[in-house]
Write a protein that holds these residues in place. Structure first.
Motif, PDB file in Angstrom:
ATOM      1  N   VAL A  28     -13.820  -2.267  14.511  1.00 55.56           N
ATOM      2  CA  VAL A  28     -14.438  -1.453  13.472  1.00 55.56           C
ATOM      3  C   VAL A  28     -14.444  -0.006  13.969  1.00 55.56           C
ATOM      4  CG1 VAL A  28     -16.528  -1.042  12.129  1.00 55.56           C
ATOM      5  CG2 VAL A  28     -15.872  -3.383  12.714  1.00 55.56           C
ATOM      6  N   PRO A  29     -13.499   0.811  13.524  1.00 57.16           N
ATOM      7  CA  PRO A  29     -13.436   2.184  14.046  1.00 57.16           C
ATOM      8  C   PRO A  29     -14.521   3.113  13.517  1.00 57.16           C
ATOM      9  CG  PRO A  29     -11.301   1.443  13.206  1.00 57.16           C
ATOM     10  CD  PRO A  29     -12.325   0.485  12.710  1.00 57.16           C
ATOM     11  N   GLY A  30     -15.174   2.745  12.391  1.00 53.12           N
ATOM     12  CA  GLY A  30     -16.161   3.659  11.839  1.00 53.12           C
ATOM     13  C   GLY A  30     -17.304   2.949  11.147  1.00 53.12           C
ATOM     14  N   ILE A  31     -18.534   3.422  11.388  1.00 54.15           N
ATOM     15  CA  ILE A  31     -19.743   2.962  10.695  1.00 54.15           C
ATOM     16  C   ILE A  31     -20.402   4.206  10.117  1.00 54.15           C
ATOM     17  CG2 ILE A  31     -21.981   1.829  10.910  1.00 54.15           C
ATOM     18  CD1 ILE A  31     -20.839   0.388  13.392  1.00 54.15           C
ATOM     19  N   THR A  34     -12.582  -1.077   8.805  1.00 56.19           N
ATOM     20  CA  THR A  34     -11.847  -1.814   9.813  1.00 56.19           C
ATOM     21  C   THR A  34     -10.405  -1.335   9.850  1.00 56.19           C
ATOM     22  OG1 THR A  34     -11.058  -3.620   8.406  1.00 56.19           O
ATOM     23  CG2 THR A  34     -13.299  -3.807   9.291  1.00 56.19           C
ATOM     24  N   ASP A  35      -9.733  -1.637  10.971  1.00 60.57           N
ATOM     25  CA  ASP A  35      -8.381  -1.104  11.123  1.00 60.57           C
ATOM     26  C   ASP A  35      -7.326  -1.898  10.365  1.00 60.57           C
ATOM     27  OD1 ASP A  35      -8.546  -3.276  12.842  1.00 60.57           O
ATOM     28  OD2 ASP A  35      -8.159  -2.122  14.661  1.00 60.57           O
ATOM     29  N   ILE A  36      -7.557  -3.212  10.120  1.00 65.97           N
ATOM     30  CA  ILE A  36      -6.596  -3.986   9.335  1.00 65.97           C
ATOM     31  C   ILE A  36      -7.275  -4.897   8.313  1.00 65.97           C
ATOM     32  CG2 ILE A  36      -4.868  -3.991  11.174  1.00 65.97           C
ATOM     33  CD1 ILE A  36      -5.621  -6.913  11.748  1.00 65.97           C
ATOM     34  N   GLY A  37      -8.602  -4.886   8.262  1.00 65.19           N
ATOM     35  CA  GLY A  37      -9.301  -5.881   7.460  1.00 65.19           C
ATOM     36  C   GLY A  37     -10.140  -5.355   6.321  1.00 65.19           C
ATOM     37  N   GLY A  66      -4.356   3.391   9.601  1.00 65.16           N
ATOM     38  CA  GLY A  66      -5.602   2.692   9.897  1.00 65.16           C
ATOM     39  C   GLY A  66      -5.542   1.846  11.149  1.00 65.16           C
ATOM     40  N   ASN A  67      -4.339   1.458  11.577  1.00 66.81           N
ATOM     41  CA  ASN A  67      -4.187   0.669  12.802  1.00 66.81           C
ATOM     42  C   ASN A  67      -3.303   1.397  13.812  1.00 66.81           C
ATOM     43  OD1 ASN A  67      -4.843  -1.681  14.288  1.00 66.81           O
ATOM     44  ND2 ASN A  67      -2.855  -2.590  13.818  1.00 66.81           N
ATOM     45  N   MET A  68      -3.321   2.697  13.767  1.00 67.54           N
ATOM     46  CA  MET A  68      -2.529   3.521  14.678  1.00 67.54           C
ATOM     47  C   MET A  68      -3.431   4.180  15.721  1.00 67.54           C
ATOM     48  SD  MET A  68       0.669   3.290  13.649  1.00 67.54           S
ATOM     49  CE  MET A  68       1.529   4.733  14.287  1.00 67.54           C
ATOM     50  N   PRO A  69      -2.849   4.707  16.799  1.00 75.11           N
ATOM     51  CA  PRO A  69      -3.659   5.471  17.751  1.00 75.11           C
ATOM     52  C   PRO A  69      -4.442   6.573  17.046  1.00 75.11           C
ATOM     53  CG  PRO A  69      -1.475   5.074  18.654  1.00 75.11           C
ATOM     54  CD  PRO A  69      -1.446   4.593  17.230  1.00 75.11           C
ATOM     55  N   GLY A  70      -5.671   6.785  17.494  1.00 77.45           N
ATOM     56  CA  GLY A  70      -6.528   7.806  16.901  1.00 77.45           C
ATOM     57  C   GLY A  70      -7.334   7.349  15.720  1.00 77.45           C
ATOM     58  N   ARG A  71      -7.297   6.050  15.394  1.00 77.45           N
ATOM     59  CA  ARG A  71      -7.958   5.591  14.174  1.00 77.45           C
ATOM     60  C   ARG A  71      -9.476   5.638  14.261  1.00 77.45           C
ATOM     61  NH1 ARG A  71      -5.359   1.381  16.752  1.00 77.45           N
ATOM     62  NH2 ARG A  71      -6.473  -0.551  17.219  1.00 77.45           N
TER      63      ARG A  71
END
Length: 791
Positions: free
Chosen positions: A49-52, A66-69, A150-155
């Motif tokens: 989870v990259p962000g809340i 989420t990055d892929i979900g 969304g699923n790359m570096p820096g996400r």
């Protein structure tokens, strides 16, 4: 009404939006009209989870991206998360990767999501900004003329999306890969590039690399109370811009390059920012790498925390002076307490050993306290004694140990790793959430401030000692988020075994509980599963492994309760070489096809303790077992079907023609029906669809209902002596969906609807052998979905 194909102008001036209705009734064919209800087989988390993001106006309104979900919204009464993007279908599967989310502080019902999983060609769609006026219940979509990652570096950087609180019709988006800063003036319906914004960024992790070769671009947008707009850019020489005229003109912020661009000689970029409006401070965390993977730089400090006084332009380095490990590798998340001006927290990123560190300051960064610390003896003996400010309660995520135990200061269950998401509730100083392998959270955060230091000095002993603190409780706050990427399914009746990317796999006897993680072999990712059709107590699986201790193949003789590892095959390295595995219907013979593309498939009659090369199969062949005849196994490679009649010792081509020779293919055998096979797969524009054989693969008939089909499985028959129910992820009449046949493939019904599509579902599907109508669906980021007929 069926969801329309999304179309938009991709001109430089503006990008138009397309409506996305999400409650459409599924189109069906055939005579069955069963309605379904859909749930997850519970894992609790399982992804990143990259962000809340908390809404600053409406209490209890929280989003997790989420990055892929997909995207989730917090449900305060149940303390669970609700998925919001399950309507995304096969053709837009890339939109399940959410690179940023923005919740409107003026009209909290409005929410925006910047979507797109990869900036590379393997994601077929352009990025988009999704917009909703009803808290994410329904969505519109504005396509963009570039991809998003969304699923790359820096996400975990950002947020790249931001709503202007002074005019909430205006929404900003920071883009990657030289695409600059974009803006909408109509609540996200149309978008245009801010052509006067001068810097699209230039920071690249690994130039030329197919995955980490992106320019990280424009990273985040923040709004000061006086109306100024501040934008962070991935450019160490020019990292921060400001506009004082509502975004018409932009200037570099003086001193930003010196403050943000280097740390101990390492080039750094401004990853995240937060404004303390009461004190007029902009806080920025930097790192030498955009994350989330890399650890410390080769030398020196990897990042810093900088404070900008918005009234005077003065920069102050407020990086914590003390770190238990000596060198900060770089920072991930930062958050401020809106109720207590001067209070903020930050997190390290990729302190892989022994743990990440959360820092907290109550004086605007002048001093800091750490979430844990070491107490060394006078001789600096290893291991030191560790003491913590809080106690982690993993109830609901016990698998977070990954089979390990506490080892001195390295706890089996950690404060976290890759902590980019860190947020204090703007309405409640006691509530915080952060990502750390799961979502951790507490409603007792201010207890930290009464604890004092964790370590002191004992003059008599001449050594450091832990000081007594009353730890507060931190628990799991991830319930409802299911983000696993499921690779294969074995439904045994009363027991469900799943192979999963990154987690290995799970064995569940209660779908409402996470079950037991498969840890021997120590799969980094599970890949393939099979079970003996006449003795389903025998289960086999493959997974990616590290080191030399475990083989790729695992064996269970008790329906997955306990597992045995197998002999490592000479010449097959660890990593992603798991391949596929099959076990004969009586459980006596295992056939394994390694995934290295070079090794001939092998078989074993002693539970994988020794392996013998199989005759007649090429390297990389897909292997499967007959569900009724122990002597028969099957394989498929490059358009050729193979069969064995001597329990897998030797195979021969069946001579069948007209089958897919390119693209991924799935082959499954029918329970209780010797020689009955179904095959799906292929490549668009070539042989692609579904075929069946009733003579062990010698002849095949195409199932003409489907233009495309990618996974097939079987479950309990509708009648006592009928053919097993057939389930497939396929396309019929131009409609993608999950389809079911109860009459041996003569008629099919689409059993999902437009509100339940879950992106890409082509990996695996299976029915349940004991529950008629129940179907299990492997998704790429929304976990293991299962459906039941509504009574």
């Amino acid at each position: 009404m069926r969801r329309r194909t999304l179309a938009a102008s991709l001109g430089a001036a503006a990008v138009a939006a397309a409506a996305v209705p999400t409650g459409a009734q599924a189109k069906t064919s055939g005579r069955c009209e069963d309605a379904y209800t859909w749930r997850n087989a519970i894992v609790n988390g399982g992804g990143w989870v990259p962000g809340i993001v908390f809404n600053e106006t409406e209490a209890g309104l929280i989003y997790a991206r989420t990055d892929i979900g997909g995207l989730y919204r917090w449900q305060e009464p149940t303390q669970t998360w609700k998925p919001l993007l399950d309507w995304i279908g096969w053709d837009q599967w890339g939109w399940t990767g959410v690179v940023s989310v923005a919740t409107d502080p003026v009209e909290p019902n409005r929410v925006y999501a910047a979507v797109g999983t990869y900036t590379k060609d393997w994601d077929p769609t352009s990025g988009a900004v999704l917009y909703s006026d009803d808290y994410g219940q329904t969505w519109g979509a504005a396509e963009l003329p570039f991809k998003q990652g969304g699923n790359m570096p820096g996400r975990g950087m950002g947020e790249r999306l931001a709503v202007d609180p002074h005019d909430n019709a205006v929404v900003y988006l920071g883009a990657p890969n030289g695409n600059g800063l974009w803006r909408s003036h109509d609540h996200g319906r149309t978008w245009a590039e801010v052509t006067d914004f001068p810097n699209p960024g230039n920071f690249v992790v690994t130039p030329g690399d197919p995955y980490s070769g992106d320019n990280q671009g424009v990273i985040w947008i923040e709004f000061a109370q006086d109306g100024r707009i501040l934008v962070g850019v991935a450019d160490p020489a020019d990292p921060l811009y400001v506009s004082a005229d509502r975004g018409r003109t932009w200037q570099p912020v003086p001193g930003a390059a010196t403050a943000l661009g280097t740390a101990d000689g390492n080039r750094t970029i401004p990853k995240q920012a937060a404004i303390d409006h009461e004190n007029g401070h902009l806080f920025i965390v930097t790192s030498w790498d955009p994350g989330p993977y890399n650890g410390p730089p080769a030398t020196g400090r990897g990042g810093s925390i900088q404070r900008l006084a918005l009234a005077t332009g003065e920069w102050t380095d407020v990086t914590p002076a003390y770190d238990p490990l000596g060198t900060i590798p770089g920072f991930g998340g930062i958050t401020v307490d809106r109720q207590r001006p001067g209070t903020l927290m930050a997190a390290t990123e990729n302190h892989w050993y022994p743990d990440e560190i959360l820092f907290r300051s109550t004086d605007s960064g002048a001093t800091w306290q750490t979430s844990w610390d070491y107490a060394w003896d006078a001789n600096w003996s290893w291991p030191p004694e560790r003491t913590d400010r809080f106690t982690l309660d993993p109830t609901g995520n016990e698998w977070l140990t990954f089979g390990k135990v506490d080892d001195g200061p390295a706890y089996a269950i950690k404060h976290g790793w890759m902590i980019d998401a860190l947020s204090i509730d703007p309405h409640d100083s006691d509530r915080v959430m952060w990502i750390g392998g799961t979502i951790w959270g507490t409603e007792q955060l201010t207890a930290w401030d009464a604890q004092g230091p964790l370590v002191g000095w004992d003059d008599a002993a001449g050594r450091q000692v832990p000081l007594p603190v009353e730890p507060f409780d931190v628990g799991i706050r991830v319930q409802g988020i299911e983000e696993t990427a499921v690779q294969d399914i074995a439904a045994l009746g009363g027991t469900l075994v799943s192979a999963m990317g990154d987690l290995g796999g799970f064995v569940q006897t209660d779908l409402d509980q996470p079950g037991v993680m498969i840890r021997r072999p120590n799969w980094t990712s599970g890949r393939s599963l099979d079970f003996a059709g006449l003795n389903p107590d025998v289960v086999v699986g493959t997974g990616d492994v590290e080191g030399e201790a475990d083989g790729h193949v695992g064996v269970s003789l008790d329906r997955g309760a306990a597992w045995l590892t197998t002999k490592r095959l000479d010449g097959v390295a660890g990593g992603g070489n798991a391949g596929t595995v099959a076990v004969s219907a009586d459980g006596a013979v295992i056939v394994w096809s390694p995934g290295d593309g070079e090794t001939t498939p092998v078989c074993s009659t002693d539970l994988g303790q020794s392996w013998t090369a199989v005759e007649g199969l090429p390297a990389g062949a897909l292997v499967r077992s007959d569900r009724a005849d122990p002597n028969r196994l099957y394989a498929f490679a490059s358009g050729v079907c193979y069969a064995s009649t001597n329990s897998g010792l030797a195979f021969a081509a069946t001579g069948a023609t007209g089958l897919p020779s390119e693209g991924p293919v799935e082959l499954r055998a029918v329970p209780g029906k010797a020689k009955h096979l179904w095959l799906t797969g292929g490549e668009a524009g070539k042989a692609y669809g579904m075929w069946r054989s009733v003579d062990g693969g010698r002849t095949w008939r195409r199932v003409r209902d489907f233009e495309e089909a990618d996974a097939v499985g079987f479950g309990k028959s509708r009648t006592r002596y009928g053919y097993p129910a057939i389930y497939t992820s396929a396309k019929a009449g131009g409609v993608r969906g999950i389809w079911r046949s109860t009459d041996e493939g003569r008629n099919w019904q689409r059993i999902n609807d437009d509100a339940h599509q879950w992106g890409w579902t082509g990996k695996a599907v299976s029915g349940d052998p004991d529950v008629y109508g129940r179907v299990y669906i492997a998704t790429n980021g929304r976990g293991l979905i299962y459906g039941d007929i509504i009574d």
